[in-house]
Design a protein around this motif. Structure first.
Motif, PDB file in Angstrom:
ATOM      1  N   LYS A   1     -12.281  12.959  19.618  1.00  0.00           N
ATOM      2  CA  LYS A   1     -11.660  12.188  20.709  1.00  0.00           C
ATOM      3  C   LYS A   1     -10.872  10.979  20.225  1.00  0.00           C
ATOM      4  O   LYS A   1      -9.946  10.531  20.914  1.00  0.00           O
ATOM      5  CB  LYS A   1     -12.707  11.782  21.744  1.00  0.00           C
ATOM      6  CG  LYS A   1     -13.796  10.848  21.262  1.00  0.00           C
ATOM      7  CD  LYS A   1     -14.776  10.568  22.403  1.00  0.00           C
ATOM      8  CE  LYS A   1     -15.891   9.628  21.952  1.00  0.00           C
ATOM      9  NZ  LYS A   1     -16.817   9.333  23.080  1.00  0.00           N
ATOM     10  N   LYS A   2     -11.174  10.455  19.044  1.00  0.00           N
ATOM     11  CA  LYS A   2     -10.436   9.308  18.511  1.00  0.00           C
ATOM     12  C   LYS A   2      -9.353   9.743  17.516  1.00  0.00           C
ATOM     13  O   LYS A   2      -8.645   8.907  16.956  1.00  0.00           O
ATOM     14  CB  LYS A   2     -11.392   8.331  17.822  1.00  0.00           C
ATOM     15  CG  LYS A   2     -12.457   7.747  18.752  1.00  0.00           C
ATOM     16  CD  LYS A   2     -11.843   7.006  19.931  1.00  0.00           C
ATOM     17  CE  LYS A   2     -12.912   6.388  20.825  1.00  0.00           C
ATOM     18  NZ  LYS A   2     -12.309   5.782  22.049  1.00  0.00           N
TER      19      LYS A   2
ATOM     20  N   LEU B   1     -13.257  18.804  21.224  1.00  0.00           N
ATOM     21  CA  LEU B   1     -12.442  17.645  21.614  1.00  0.00           C
ATOM     22  C   LEU B   1     -13.276  16.370  21.598  1.00  0.00           C
ATOM     23  O   LEU B   1     -12.774  15.303  21.246  1.00  0.00           O
ATOM     24  CB  LEU B   1     -11.831  17.855  23.001  1.00  0.00           C
ATOM     25  CG  LEU B   1     -10.812  18.983  23.141  1.00  0.00           C
ATOM     26  CD1 LEU B   1     -10.237  19.003  24.552  1.00  0.00           C
ATOM     27  CD2 LEU B   1      -9.682  18.847  22.107  1.00  0.00           C
ATOM     28  N   PHE B   2     -14.532  16.485  21.990  1.00  0.00           N
ATOM     29  CA  PHE B   2     -15.409  15.313  21.942  1.00  0.00           C
ATOM     30  C   PHE B   2     -15.578  14.837  20.503  1.00  0.00           C
ATOM     31  O   PHE B   2     -15.546  13.627  20.223  1.00  0.00           O
ATOM     32  CB  PHE B   2     -16.776  15.636  22.551  1.00  0.00           C
ATOM     33  CG  PHE B   2     -17.734  14.483  22.528  1.00  0.00           C
ATOM     34  CD1 PHE B   2     -17.597  13.426  23.422  1.00  0.00           C
ATOM     35  CD2 PHE B   2     -18.768  14.432  21.598  1.00  0.00           C
ATOM     36  CE1 PHE B   2     -18.463  12.343  23.392  1.00  0.00           C
ATOM     37  CE2 PHE B   2     -19.647  13.357  21.565  1.00  0.00           C
ATOM     38  CZ  PHE B   2     -19.492  12.313  22.467  1.00  0.00           C
TER      39      PHE B   2
ATOM     40  N   TYR C   1     -15.196  17.521  27.966  1.00  0.00           N
ATOM     41  CA  TYR C   1     -15.919  17.534  26.691  1.00  0.00           C
ATOM     42  C   TYR C   1     -17.039  18.575  26.681  1.00  0.00           C
ATOM     43  O   TYR C   1     -17.396  19.107  25.626  1.00  0.00           O
ATOM     44  CB  TYR C   1     -16.479  16.144  26.392  1.00  0.00           C
ATOM     45  CG  TYR C   1     -15.424  15.112  26.041  1.00  0.00           C
ATOM     46  CD1 TYR C   1     -14.299  15.466  25.302  1.00  0.00           C
ATOM     47  CD2 TYR C   1     -15.559  13.786  26.448  1.00  0.00           C
ATOM     48  CE1 TYR C   1     -13.330  14.526  24.980  1.00  0.00           C
ATOM     49  CE2 TYR C   1     -14.596  12.834  26.119  1.00  0.00           C
ATOM     50  CZ  TYR C   1     -13.479  13.216  25.394  1.00  0.00           C
ATOM     51  OH  TYR C   1     -12.527  12.277  25.070  1.00  0.00           O
TER      52      TYR C   1
ATOM     53  N   VAL D   1      -6.837  12.080  21.224  1.00  0.00           N
ATOM     54  CA  VAL D   1      -7.319  13.075  22.181  1.00  0.00           C
ATOM     55  C   VAL D   1      -7.660  12.403  23.505  1.00  0.00           C
ATOM     56  O   VAL D   1      -7.246  12.845  24.581  1.00  0.00           O
ATOM     57  CB  VAL D   1      -8.548  13.818  21.616  1.00  0.00           C
ATOM     58  CG1 VAL D   1      -9.284  14.597  22.704  1.00  0.00           C
ATOM     59  CG2 VAL D   1      -8.126  14.743  20.477  1.00  0.00           C
ATOM     60  N   GLU D   2      -8.396  11.302  23.430  1.00  0.00           N
ATOM     61  CA  GLU D   2      -8.828  10.618  24.650  1.00  0.00           C
ATOM     62  C   GLU D   2      -7.641  10.049  25.434  1.00  0.00           C
ATOM     63  O   GLU D   2      -7.613  10.099  26.665  1.00  0.00           O
ATOM     64  CB  GLU D   2      -9.819   9.510  24.312  1.00  0.00           C
ATOM     65  CG  GLU D   2     -10.638   9.053  25.499  1.00  0.00           C
ATOM     66  CD  GLU D   2     -11.994   8.517  25.086  1.00  0.00           C
ATOM     67  OE1 GLU D   2     -12.991   8.974  25.634  1.00  0.00           O
ATOM     68  OE2 GLU D   2     -12.035   7.629  24.201  1.00  0.00           O
TER      69      GLU D   2
ATOM     70  N   TYR E   1     -13.870  13.391  32.222  1.00  0.00           N
ATOM     71  CA  TYR E   1     -13.994  13.398  30.756  1.00  0.00           C
ATOM     72  C   TYR E   1     -15.203  14.221  30.334  1.00  0.00           C
ATOM     73  O   TYR E   1     -15.130  15.060  29.418  1.00  0.00           O
ATOM     74  CB  TYR E   1     -14.149  11.977  30.218  1.00  0.00           C
ATOM     75  CG  TYR E   1     -12.886  11.173  30.071  1.00  0.00           C
ATOM     76  CD1 TYR E   1     -11.896  11.533  29.159  1.00  0.00           C
ATOM     77  CD2 TYR E   1     -12.687  10.026  30.823  1.00  0.00           C
ATOM     78  CE1 TYR E   1     -10.739  10.773  29.011  1.00  0.00           C
ATOM     79  CE2 TYR E   1     -11.535   9.254  30.676  1.00  0.00           C
ATOM     80  CZ  TYR E   1     -10.568   9.635  29.774  1.00  0.00           C
ATOM     81  OH  TYR E   1      -9.437   8.880  29.628  1.00  0.00           O
TER      82      TYR E   1
END
Length: 235
Positions: A128-129, A124-125, A118, A93-94, A114
């Protein structure tokens, strides 16, 4: 802010846009409604330089951008969230969001973008990974819109943001579009869900076979018998 003047676009021998005229003023949400094949996505593609206009002009903030490459159009303040989301499935995502900021020179301020994304999309936060290919359809749509916001656009183009989403997610996405607009981003929205689009838009254009057949305030279009019968599912 945006003015499209007598725009014509072809796909080979197919005359897809036939003299389109439209205007988007700063601070508005403007929607393009119409059936499949009406020319809605082609209009967005031509505005962003992904498709080459046969004739006519696209003006943004007083500058003719008709022949400018897509990367330069992004730098000037126009961003597109494409139909079908088109996220990079193998990237996180990030990393997807990072690609949305690739044209920016103010690297120290990207963190603020960012944070904004978020804040708009807390999910999404939380992910994010996570790789984008493992997200749900609704989450991928959030990511596509968030990626579009990472370039800090003055004008955000949204192509069918509700496509394929469950009804509760559609409502959430449209609420977020309103929030994005209230934060200062002008929006040009292409959407087959005409009822939802007109419910949040200030003005609307009706496209039929590559031509603008009607334009008015969104409320007036919603109450128009022909629009209601053709696009809103009732009379």
């Amino acid at each position: 802010m945006l003015a499209v003047k007598n725009l014509n676009t072809h796909y080979g021998n197919i005359h897809a846009l036939k003299g389109i005229d439209l205007e988007v003023k700063q601070g508005e949400i403007v929607t393009l409604i119409g059936s499949n094949g009406a020319g809605k996505s082609t209009t967005l593609g031509t505005i962003t330089g992904l498709l080459r206009a046969t004739s006519g002009e696209v003006w943004f903030k007083g500058e003719n951008i008709t022949s400018i490459p897509p990367s330069q159009i992004v730098k000037k303040g126009i961003s597109l969230s494409p139909e079908g989301r088109e996220v990079f499935p193998a990237l996180t995502v990030e990393e997807n969001l990072q690609l949305g900021a690739y044209v920016r020179k103010d690297k120290e301020n990207i963190r603020t973008s960012y944070d904004r994304v978020y804040e708009l999309f807390p999910r999404l936060f939380e992910r994010k990974k996570q790789t984008a290919g493992t997200l749900s359809g609704g989450e991928q749509q959030m990511l596509a819109i968030g990626r579009g916001l990472m370039s800090m656009p003055q004008l955000l183009l949204l192509d069918e943001p509700s496509l394929g989403l469950a009804p509760n997610l559609v409502v959430m996405i449209f609420d977020l579009i309103v929030s994005i607009n209230q934060q200062g981003t002008t929006v040009l929205l292409v959407e087959q869900n005409a009822s939802m689009a007109l419910s949040i838009a200030h003005r609307g254009y009706v496209l039929e076979t590559g031509k603008v057949t009607m334009t008015d305030d969104a409320k007036i279009l919603s109450d128009n018998d022909m629009v209601r019968k053709a696009y809103l599912g009732n009379i």
